[in-house]
Design an enzyme around this catalytic site. Structure first.
Site, short mmCIF file in Angstrom:
data_model
loop_
_atom_site.label_atom_id
_atom_site.label_comp_id
_atom_site.label_asym_id
_atom_site.label_seq_id
_atom_site.Cartn_x
_atom_site.Cartn_y
_atom_site.Cartn_z
N LYS A 116 0.83 -1.22 0.00
CA LYS A 116 0.00 0.00 0.00
C LYS A 116 0.85 1.26 0.00
O LYS A 116 0.44 2.28 -0.54
CB LYS A 116 -0.99 -0.02 1.16
CG LYS A 116 -2.07 -1.07 0.96
CD LYS A 116 -3.43 -0.67 1.48
CE LYS A 116 -4.48 -1.63 0.94
NZ LYS A 116 -5.76 -1.57 1.60
N LYS A 198 -4.01 -9.66 -7.38
CA LYS A 198 -5.39 -9.94 -6.96
C LYS A 198 -6.34 -8.81 -7.37
O LYS A 198 -5.92 -7.66 -7.51
CB LYS A 198 -5.44 -10.16 -5.44
CG LYS A 198 -5.42 -8.91 -4.61
CD LYS A 198 -5.94 -9.20 -3.19
CE LYS A 198 -6.05 -7.88 -2.43
NZ LYS A 198 -6.88 -7.91 -1.27
N LYS A 201 -11.04 -4.00 -4.84
CA LYS A 201 -12.17 -3.11 -5.06
C LYS A 201 -11.79 -1.65 -5.23
O LYS A 201 -12.50 -0.88 -5.86
CB LYS A 201 -13.19 -3.26 -3.92
CG LYS A 201 -12.71 -2.74 -2.57
CD LYS A 201 -13.83 -2.77 -1.56
CE LYS A 201 -13.59 -3.70 -0.40
NZ LYS A 201 -12.31 -3.56 0.32
N1 AQP Z 1 -9.10 -10.85 -5.01
C1 AQP Z 1 -9.56 -11.43 -3.91
N2 AQP Z 1 -9.82 -12.76 -3.91
C2 AQP Z 1 -10.29 -13.36 -2.80
N3 AQP Z 1 -10.55 -12.71 -1.64
C3 AQP Z 1 -10.30 -11.39 -1.59
N4 AQP Z 1 -10.44 -10.46 -0.61
C4 AQP Z 1 -10.06 -9.26 -1.08
N5 AQP Z 1 -9.66 -9.37 -2.36
C5 AQP Z 1 -9.80 -10.68 -2.71
C6 AQP Z 1 -10.95 -10.74 0.73
O1 AQP Z 1 -11.97 -9.79 1.02
C7 AQP Z 1 -12.02 -9.57 2.43
C8 AQP Z 1 -12.19 -8.11 2.76
O2 AQP Z 1 -11.14 -7.37 2.32
P1 AQP Z 1 -10.94 -5.87 2.83
O3 AQP Z 1 -12.02 -5.02 2.30
O4 AQP Z 1 -10.80 -5.83 4.30
O5 AQP Z 1 -9.56 -5.46 2.24
P2 AQP Z 1 -8.64 -6.04 1.13
O6 AQP Z 1 -8.28 -7.46 1.41
O7 AQP Z 1 -7.52 -5.06 0.98
O8 AQP Z 1 -9.62 -6.01 -0.14
P3 AQP Z 1 -9.46 -5.15 -1.43
O9 AQP Z 1 -10.66 -5.41 -2.29
O10 AQP Z 1 -8.13 -5.37 -2.06
O11 AQP Z 1 -9.59 -3.69 -0.83
P4 AQP Z 1 -8.68 -2.42 -1.11
O12 AQP Z 1 -8.76 -2.23 -2.59
O13 AQP Z 1 -9.33 -1.32 -0.35
O14 AQP Z 1 -7.31 -2.73 -0.62
C9 AQP Z 1 -10.77 -10.19 3.02
O15 AQP Z 1 -11.14 -11.38 3.68
C10 AQP Z 1 -9.92 -10.51 1.82
O16 AQP Z 1 -9.13 -11.68 2.03
#
Ligand code: AQP
Length: 335
Positions: A116, A198, A201
């Site tokens: 990040k 990965k 969002k």
């Molecule tokens: N690509 C993915 N495949 C499977 N699981 C995923 N998770 C996130 N991306 C994938 C799972 O979603 C849950 C919640 O995630 P979060 O919102 O706490 O943060 P994150 O993991 O950082 O998700 P993002 O979408 O990548 O958010 P941003 O873009 O804000 O950093 C977790 O259980 C994660 O494993």
């Protein structure tokens, strides 16, 4: 959710964007299935979300939408706790205390911080650095037995266990040490345009890389149609075929079929036909959620009622742990 012997499972998601198909298949879909076996606590982690700059109006809206989405996938606010992190002040309080039980050397090793910081080089703030401590507080406040973790969150659960163990070794058994919950199904979903990374969002550079849960059916199908593949023209898993492997994973996760079954089903198919089938399957899975979401998001009063009641239930549990912690570290106790 009290009065039984069910284990407590804690799950949270950041309202940092509209949840992606990755969030759904890796987390939300599994959360729904945990509800019979466990006492569940589901949170919109908006305090975590502000470690990256957010537009205030959008963040507030997305937080409410995330709660509406929790309801749309079938999470039950009567039997479980659904709440917004910032509505429970114990999170901020315990995070400070736990910061004092966390070593910089531990935080320096966190790969999410490294990723990040690289992504947001103009805003490498202390919150981004201590994100895992806030997360440890989330889990420990509720004496959680289990935390569902994807591969990307494993390190954070490890540090949570270390912090809890360190605190307990000084003050006795204050925190339950949580275990990872590895879901039976739940793939790591990769970007459609960049299947080496990965699906996230909050990515806004390339909209075709991410499927959002609320994308219109034709948008979903088109994104899948445009997904990168390879020149080999055979639908099968392979390290040299990250795009096709990702689409097979998506298909398997959505339909509940095993990877082998999915691979066999598409033997001899061209990429075009295969992508069409994946698109249909994803749309079929998401459409009912989308129509529920329309209903819930139109009923702001109900969603806010869920948020308020959830916060009260969460605060009651969190406060008990926090009081114990404050007493142990030597903060005043009033009769
Ligand atoms: N690509 C993915 N495949 C499977 N699981 C995923 N998770 C996130 N991306 C994938 C799972 O979603 C849950 C919640 O995630 P979060 O919102 O706490 O943060 P994150 O993991 O950082 O998700 P993002 O979408 O990548 O958010 P941003 O873009 O804000 O950093 C977790 O259980 C994660 O494993």
């Amino acid at each position: 959710m009290s009065g039984d012997n069910k284990k407590i499972i804690y799950s949270a998601m950041q309202p940092s964007g509209i949840p992606s198909l990755g969030n759904y298949l890796g987390a939300l879909k599994n959360w729904k299935n945990l509800q019979d076996e466990y006492n569940c606590i589901f949170a919109a982690a908006n305090m975590h979300a502000i470690t990256v700059r957010q537009d205030p109006t959008e963040l507030r809206q997305r937080t409410r939408d995330l709660i509406a989405l929790f309801l749309s996938i079938g999470l039950d606010p009567e039997k479980h706790i659904i709440y917004v992190q910032s509505d429970v002040k114990a999170h901020a309080e315990i995070a400070w205390i736990l910061n004092c039980f966390t070593y910089m050397g531990e935080l320096n090793r966190m790969t999410q911080f490294k990723d990040k910081s690289a992504k947001h080089a103009d805003n490498i703030n202390a919150g981004l650095y201590t994100y895992p401590v806030l997360m440890a507080g989330d889990i420990l406040l509720y004496q959680s037995d289990l935390v569902p973790v994807g591969a990307d969150q494993k390190q954070h659960l490890e540090i949570c266990r270390d912090i809890a163990g360190r605190f307990n070794s000084v003050y006795g058994n204050v925190f339950k040490i949580p275990d990872p919950y590895i879901p039976k199904a739940g793939a790591r979903i990769m970007g459609l345009q960049n299947p080496e990374k990965k699906m996230s969002k909050s990515e806004s550079d390339n909209m075709n890389n991410v499927i959002y849960i609320l994308d219109e059916p034709n948008v979903i199908k088109n994104k899948i149609k445009r997904a990168v593949t390879d020149s080999d023209a055979e639908v099968r898993y392979g390290e040299d075929k990250p795009g096709i492997s990702n689409l097979l994973n998506i298909y398997s996760s959505v339909t509940g079929k095993s990877p082998e079954e999915s691979e066999a089903e598409f033997k001899g198919f061209g990429y075009g036909e295969f992508k069409e089938a994946v698109g249909e399957a994803v749309v079929k899975e998401l459409e009912p959620i989308q129509s529920k979401f329309k209903e819930y998001s139109a009923d702001r009063a109900y969603v806010e009622k869920v948020m308020k009641e959830g916060a009260e239930k969460a605060a009651y549990i969190a406060q008990k742990t926090l009081s114990k912690v404050k007493k142990k570290v030597g903060f005043p106790v009033y009769k």
